[in-house]
Design a protein around this motif. Structure first.
Motif, mmCIF file in Angstrom:
data_model
loop_
_atom_site.group_PDB
_atom_site.id
_atom_site.type_symbol
_atom_site.label_atom_id
_atom_site.label_comp_id
_atom_site.label_asym_id
_atom_site.label_seq_id
_atom_site.Cartn_x
_atom_site.Cartn_y
_atom_site.Cartn_z
ATOM 1 N N ILE A 250 0.861 -1.181 0.000
ATOM 2 C CA ILE A 250 0.000 0.000 0.000
ATOM 3 C C ILE A 250 0.894 1.226 0.000
ATOM 4 O O ILE A 250 1.780 1.366 0.851
ATOM 5 C CB ILE A 250 -0.928 0.012 1.238
ATOM 6 N N ASP A 251 0.676 2.117 -0.961
ATOM 7 C CA ASP A 251 1.570 3.252 -1.097
ATOM 8 C C ASP A 251 0.809 4.523 -1.428
ATOM 9 O O ASP A 251 -0.427 4.551 -1.419
ATOM 10 C CB ASP A 251 2.648 2.964 -2.147
ATOM 11 N N GLY A 252 1.545 5.574 -1.736
ATOM 12 C CA GLY A 252 0.954 6.869 -2.037
ATOM 13 C C GLY A 252 1.663 7.972 -1.278
ATOM 14 O O GLY A 252 2.598 7.712 -0.500
ATOM 15 N N GLN A 253 1.239 9.206 -1.496
ATOM 16 C CA GLN A 253 1.778 10.331 -0.747
ATOM 17 C C GLN A 253 1.060 10.396 0.597
ATOM 18 O O GLN A 253 -0.164 10.484 0.637
ATOM 19 C CB GLN A 253 1.597 11.636 -1.522
ATOM 20 N N ILE A 254 1.826 10.378 1.668
ATOM 21 C CA ILE A 254 1.255 10.232 3.000
ATOM 22 C C ILE A 254 1.745 11.347 3.922
ATOM 23 O O ILE A 254 2.951 11.632 3.985
ATOM 24 C CB ILE A 254 1.633 8.859 3.606
ATOM 25 N N LEU A 255 0.825 11.959 4.643
ATOM 26 C CA LEU A 255 1.166 12.967 5.638
ATOM 27 C C LEU A 255 1.754 12.297 6.876
ATOM 28 O O LEU A 255 1.506 11.118 7.146
ATOM 29 C CB LEU A 255 -0.082 13.760 6.035
ATOM 30 N N LYS A 256 2.517 13.059 7.655
ATOM 31 C CA LYS A 256 3.085 12.514 8.883
ATOM 32 C C LYS A 256 2.046 12.398 9.985
ATOM 33 O O LYS A 256 2.165 11.552 10.869
ATOM 34 C CB LYS A 256 4.247 13.393 9.350
ATOM 35 N N THR A 257 1.044 13.265 9.940
ATOM 36 C CA THR A 257 0.013 13.258 10.977
ATOM 37 C C THR A 257 -1.372 13.292 10.342
ATOM 38 O O THR A 257 -1.522 13.603 9.155
ATOM 39 C CB THR A 257 0.160 14.474 11.911
ATOM 40 N N VAL A 258 -2.379 12.995 11.130
ATOM 41 C CA VAL A 258 -3.761 13.068 10.659
ATOM 42 C C VAL A 258 -4.086 14.517 10.299
ATOM 43 O O VAL A 258 -3.706 15.438 11.028
ATOM 44 C CB VAL A 258 -4.723 12.559 11.757
ATOM 45 N N PRO A 259 -4.740 14.754 9.171
ATOM 46 C CA PRO A 259 -5.031 16.136 8.775
ATOM 47 C C PRO A 259 -5.955 16.852 9.757
ATOM 48 O O PRO A 259 -6.657 16.217 10.545
ATOM 49 C CB PRO A 259 -5.696 15.976 7.396
ATOM 50 N N ARG A 260 -5.943 18.152 9.706
ATOM 51 C CA ARG A 260 -6.784 18.960 10.592
ATOM 52 C C ARG A 260 -8.251 18.610 10.418
ATOM 53 O O ARG A 260 -8.703 18.316 9.326
ATOM 54 C CB ARG A 260 -6.622 20.452 10.274
ATOM 55 N N GLY A 261 -8.954 18.701 11.529
ATOM 56 C CA GLY A 261 -10.379 18.436 11.484
ATOM 57 C C GLY A 261 -10.741 17.013 11.838
ATOM 58 O O GLY A 261 -11.933 16.676 11.928
ATOM 59 N N PHE A 262 -9.711 16.162 12.040
ATOM 60 C CA PHE A 262 -9.962 14.762 12.399
ATOM 61 C C PHE A 262 -9.169 14.416 13.657
ATOM 62 O O PHE A 262 -8.026 14.863 13.818
ATOM 63 C CB PHE A 262 -9.549 13.828 11.249
ATOM 64 N N VAL A 263 -9.762 13.623 14.513
ATOM 65 C CA VAL A 263 -9.107 13.273 15.772
ATOM 66 C C VAL A 263 -7.923 12.352 15.498
ATOM 67 O O VAL A 263 -7.940 11.557 14.555
ATOM 68 C CB VAL A 263 -10.108 12.594 16.743
ATOM 69 N N ARG A 264 -6.905 12.455 16.325
ATOM 70 C CA ARG A 264 -5.692 11.676 16.101
ATOM 71 C C ARG A 264 -5.923 10.176 16.235
ATOM 72 O O ARG A 264 -5.239 9.377 15.596
ATOM 73 C CB ARG A 264 -4.599 12.120 17.078
ATOM 74 N N ASP A 265 -6.869 9.810 17.094
ATOM 75 C CA ASP A 265 -7.132 8.389 17.302
ATOM 76 C C ASP A 265 -8.296 7.889 16.447
ATOM 77 O O ASP A 265 -8.981 6.937 16.806
ATOM 78 C CB ASP A 265 -7.392 8.098 18.784
ATOM 79 N N HIS A 266 -8.487 8.519 15.309
ATOM 80 C CA HIS A 266 -9.537 8.101 14.389
ATOM 81 C C HIS A 266 -9.309 6.632 14.023
ATOM 82 O O HIS A 266 -8.160 6.203 13.817
ATOM 83 C CB HIS A 266 -9.504 8.958 13.129
ATOM 84 N N LYS B 277 -4.322 9.898 6.423
ATOM 85 C CA LYS B 277 -3.043 10.544 6.155
ATOM 86 C C LYS B 277 -2.693 10.548 4.662
ATOM 87 O O LYS B 277 -1.828 11.307 4.236
ATOM 88 C CB LYS B 277 -1.930 9.839 6.932
ATOM 89 N N HIS B 278 -3.352 9.701 3.901
ATOM 90 C CA HIS B 278 -3.029 9.596 2.471
ATOM 91 C C HIS B 278 -3.529 10.812 1.698
ATOM 92 O O HIS B 278 -4.693 11.202 1.815
ATOM 93 C CB HIS B 278 -3.660 8.340 1.878
ATOM 94 N N LYS B 279 -2.640 11.385 0.881
ATOM 95 C CA LYS B 279 -3.050 12.384 -0.112
ATOM 96 C C LYS B 279 -3.341 11.694 -1.443
ATOM 97 O O LYS B 279 -4.180 12.145 -2.213
ATOM 98 C CB LYS B 279 -1.961 13.441 -0.287
#
Length: 211
Positions: free
Chosen positions: A143-159, A166-168
């Motif tokens: 599984i691949d793709g462009q991935i952020l280091k953290t969960v994007p804004r507006g979503f809880v970290r423990d989603h 995190k995937h773009k």
């Protein structure tokens, strides 16, 4: 040359040599080999796959060096993208390492990214994608793709689907290398079988996060 007999192993050797001689002089001296060993066989395979999977785009062999520190002028692999949707579909590549197959989406306009995140966040569509990704991983796909280091804004970290949020871009790939069927008339059938494994991922993106 029998253009329905798969991709010759000599195509991989061509790219192995190109990695050691990535310059204009070598390319011009071996351009006929690129045409006969790589381009023509790959186009023949894509022609067989197009009726089921969509239109094929064979990428140019030349690199865009404007913003690259690596000034090697030629790509180290020949790739093709097959799809009826902009940026969403199936991928096939030949290089010194052999074949690589993939599928997913590689475009990330703000509107599409917003649709993707909303669908991942929603329980039904999000859980469906999680199952698709899990099944592909269990089948041996990366599984691949462009991935952020953290969960994007507006979503809880423990989603519950934080990693997917995190995937773009999102894709899955498989590197079968140089299997015996690569050089046979069964190549298109073998590629199609693996693309069918990827179809649930591609269909999910088309349904929930179209371009």
């Amino acid at each position: 040359m029998n253009t329905l007999a798969g991709i010759p192993g000599a195509a991989c050797e061509f790219y192995a040599e190109l990695e050691q001689n990535n310059n204009r002089e070598w390319w011009l001296a071996h351009k006929d080999q690129y045409h006969d060993l790589v381009k023509v066989p790959l186009e023949a395979v894509l022609a067989q796959l197009m009726p089921v999977f969509g239109d094929a785009k064979l990428f140019r062999p030349y690199r865009d060096m404007r913003f690259s520190l690596d000034k090697a002028p030629y790509k180290r692999a020949q790739g093709a993208f097959v799809s009826n949707y902009e940026g969403v579909g199936f991928y096939l590549q030949v290089s010194a390492d052999g074949l690589l197959l993939g599928g997913g989406y590689r475009s990330f306009s703000p509107a599409q990214l917003s649709r993707y995140r909303s669908a991942v966040d929603a329980t039904a569509s999000g859980e469906a994608l999680a199952r698709i990704v899990e099944n592909l991983a269990m089948a041996g796909f990366t599984i691949d793709g462009q991935i952020l280091k953290t969960v994007p804004r507006g979503f809880v970290r423990d989603h519950p689907r934080a990693e997917l949020l995190k995937h773009k871009t999102l894709g899955a790939s498989l590197l079968p290398g140089r299997p015996e069927w690569m050089e046979t008339a069964n190549l298109a059938t073998e590629v199609a079988a693996r693309w069918e494994q990827l179809r649930p991922l591609v269909d999910w993106v088309i349904r929930y996060a179209p371009p």
